[in-house]
Design an enzyme around this catalytic site. Structure first.
Site, mmCIF file in Angstrom:
data_model
loop_
_atom_site.group_PDB
_atom_site.id
_atom_site.type_symbol
_atom_site.label_atom_id
_atom_site.label_comp_id
_atom_site.label_asym_id
_atom_site.label_seq_id
_atom_site.Cartn_x
_atom_site.Cartn_y
_atom_site.Cartn_z
ATOM 1 N N ALA A 293 1.204 -1.261 -0.163
ATOM 2 C CA ALA A 293 -0.038 -0.622 -0.026
ATOM 3 C C ALA A 293 1.267 1.653 -0.100
ATOM 4 O O ALA A 293 0.621 2.738 0.043
ATOM 5 C CB ALA A 293 -0.838 -0.350 0.792
ATOM 6 N N GLY A 296 0.754 5.107 -0.497
ATOM 7 C CA GLY A 296 -0.675 4.972 0.224
ATOM 8 C C GLY A 296 -1.647 5.875 -0.848
ATOM 9 O O GLY A 296 -3.105 6.562 -0.827
ATOM 10 N N GLY A 297 -1.760 6.582 -2.314
ATOM 11 C CA GLY A 297 -2.157 7.101 -3.067
ATOM 12 C C GLY A 297 -3.546 5.885 -3.465
ATOM 13 O O GLY A 297 -4.768 6.341 -3.273
ATOM 14 N N LYS A 298 -3.021 4.866 -4.178
ATOM 15 C CA LYS A 298 -4.570 4.106 -4.030
ATOM 16 C C LYS A 298 -4.937 3.138 -2.975
ATOM 17 O O LYS A 298 -6.232 3.422 -3.194
ATOM 18 C CB LYS A 298 -3.677 2.584 -5.057
ATOM 19 C CG LYS A 298 -3.098 2.900 -6.485
ATOM 20 C CD LYS A 298 -2.234 2.065 -7.020
ATOM 21 C CE LYS A 298 -1.101 2.834 -8.547
ATOM 22 N NZ LYS A 298 -0.255 3.078 -8.149
ATOM 23 N N ASP A 344 4.414 -8.162 5.714
ATOM 24 C CA ASP A 344 5.317 -8.277 4.479
ATOM 25 C C ASP A 344 4.104 -9.441 3.908
ATOM 26 O O ASP A 344 4.039 -10.471 3.875
ATOM 27 C CB ASP A 344 6.565 -9.182 5.236
ATOM 28 C CG ASP A 344 6.886 -10.017 3.268
ATOM 29 O OD1 ASP A 344 6.994 -9.698 2.603
ATOM 30 O OD2 ASP A 344 8.071 -10.243 4.050
ATOM 31 N N CYS A 414 4.653 0.263 -11.862
ATOM 32 C CA CYS A 414 5.192 1.691 -12.475
ATOM 33 C C CYS A 414 5.710 1.293 -13.529
ATOM 34 O O CYS A 414 7.131 2.019 -13.286
ATOM 35 C CB CYS A 414 4.954 2.715 -11.433
ATOM 36 S SG CYS A 414 4.903 3.976 -11.905
#
Length: 476
Positions: A293, A296-298, A344, A414
């Protein structure tokens, strides 16, 4: 741009018997850019994190801030081309140049070859800065090298230094567009181009990497709308229903951002998360997982959407500091729908077959964000994949284990590199009989040309976004 922006600092007058006057910092924009470039080179700092802090701490604003930003990012983006020029202008190998001096030479080359700064000003301001940071003796070396650089413009230098197009098309693009050679070849492979047949699309991509991207904002679902952002001067984005863009300026100046109701997030990053939420699932659809995560944007987008559906999001992040960023990103989501844990995801604390939707935004080379993180092109090597690809496979395999039958997994990177995108997915699915690859196209109607071979791949030169990759997988 003027050759010397006015400093926001002011000297204090000295009254009789009063304190000594404060020294007025000279050319704060160039000094800030130099300090950031030196930190990027010497201690692997990230320019996108360090530069805003530097500008804020030194109270550098307005034109000076704009100059510092252009010097920093412009120098990093064109570093490969400038190094080729500088190597031709020094009497010894560029590798032997002092680590304190090299950022000065690159900054000076950027002003001489790519900025609207008069030659005498580009040289003199860089030499003045060199005297202050590396001393008089080494500043003379900087002066001599930059005067040799100024003998030609950039096109003339590249025509001399770049290989011939027919003889070495990959090498030519590497020099002209300032990318490592291996990276040019990997991007050409991802675009399906062969040097023998021409690399026109690859060249357009490389050129896009050297352009300044617009700032894209996410209006967090349930907490803000695109209309809130446009009321503060933003423009609705092209694709995402939750996105707006800023042509320039500090996004932190927007009230919606300061309140945590909006955040900076690339449009393709929003769309790959949205696509996961659009895949139909039978039965319950109340528990989602973001397995990687940070930062934290998504997670913020998913938390808002699942909260509006009455469900909950579990966001896992292995690094405690990044988990803290996730917690801030999802704070006050709709219905307080998100829980953040330090975990993890290759050895997770959650049970198998427990989630309806799982997002795996896997750690990757970051080749999809070279516009925003230009230093990444000089840090990554082909060996970077040695550790990343096994990790990506492990994360995707455990995500499939965590998904209930009938649920769906979104695998995201990405990066467009084939080794960490479609080859990871096909290799994992080849070893399992309980999952199938879905066609991404129906779930991205806004961008039909992003879908290829059932996957989705965004591109800076085609979509104006980062080069995000998406695979959607159904658990049997």
């Amino acid at each position: 741009m003027t050759e010397r922006s006015r400093s926001p600092y002011r000297p204090t007058r000295r009254g009789r018997g009063g304190p000594a006057p404060q020294a007025r910092p000279k050319d704060p924009a160039r000094r800030a850019a130099y300090d950031v470039l030196h930190a990027v080179q010497s201690r692997d700092a990230y320019a996108n994190l360090l530069l805003p802090v530097t500008l804020r701490e030194r109270d550098i604003t307005g034109r000076d801030a704009g100059l510092a930003t252009e010097l920093t990012y412009g120098t990093l983006r064109r570093q490969g081309s400038y190094d080729a020029v500088l190597d031709a202008c020094v009497d010894r190998s560029l590798r032997s140049v002092d680590a304190e001096v090299l950022p000065l030479l690159r900054m000076g080359a950027h002003q001489l070859l790519s900025m609207d700064v008069p030659q005498h000003a580009a040289v003199s301001t860089t030499v003045d800065l060199a005297r202050r940071v590396v001393g008089h003796h080494r500043s003379r070396f900087v002066n001599a090298v930059l005067r040799r650089v100024s003998a030609r413009d950039l096109d003339e230098w590249l025509s001399v230094l770049a290989p011939e197009r027919d003889a070495d098309p990959v090498g030519r693009l590497a020099v002209v567009h300032s990318h490592p050679r291996w990276m040019v070849q990997a991007l050409a492979d991802a675009l399906g181009e062969d040097p023998a047949g021409g690399l026109a699309d690859t060249e357009r991509l490389l050129a896009a990497h050297n352009e300044r991207p617009r700032v894209t904002l996410l209006a967090k679902p349930g907490r803000a709308t695109v209309e809130d952002l446009t009321a503060e001067g933003a423009t609705p984005a092209r694709y995402s229903p939750h996105a707006a863009t800023l042509p320039e300026g500090d996004p932190g100046a927007l009230r919606t951002v300061r309140q945590g109701r909006a955040a900076v997030q690339d449009e393709a990053s929003q769309l790959v998360a949205l696509a996961l939420t659009r895949v139909p699932v039978e039965g319950a659809d109340r528990l989602w997982l973001d397995a990687c995560a940070g930062p934290g944007g998504k997670a913020a987008l998913l938390a808002g959407l699942v909260g509006q559906r009455g469900g909950r999001l579990l966001a896992g992040e292995v690094q405690p500091a990044r988990a803290g960023l996730v917690a801030r990103a999802v704070h006050r989501s709709v219905g307080d729908s998100a829980r953040v844990v330090v975990a993890d995801s290759t050895r997770p604390p959650w049970r198998d077959r427990g989630f309806d939707r799982v997002l795996v935004d896997a750690p990757c080379t970051g080749l999809g964000a070279l516009r925003r993180r230009p230093e990444a092109r000089w840090r990554r090597t082909p060996d970077s994949l040695t550790d990343l690809v096994p990790l990506q496979r492990a994360l995707l395999g455990r995500a499939l284990d965590a998904t209930r039958p009938g649920g769906v997994v979104g695998y995201v990177t990405c990066s467009p590199h084939l080794e960490e995108t479609r080859r990871v997915v096909t290799s994992v699915l080849a070893d399992r009989g309980d999952a199938e690859l879905l066609d991404a196209a129906p779930h991205l109607p806004e961008v039909p040309d992003a879908a290829v071979d059932r996957f989705a791949q965004f591109w800076p030169h085609r979509h104006g976004t980062d080069a995000m990759f998406l695979a959607l997988i159904r658990k049997h």
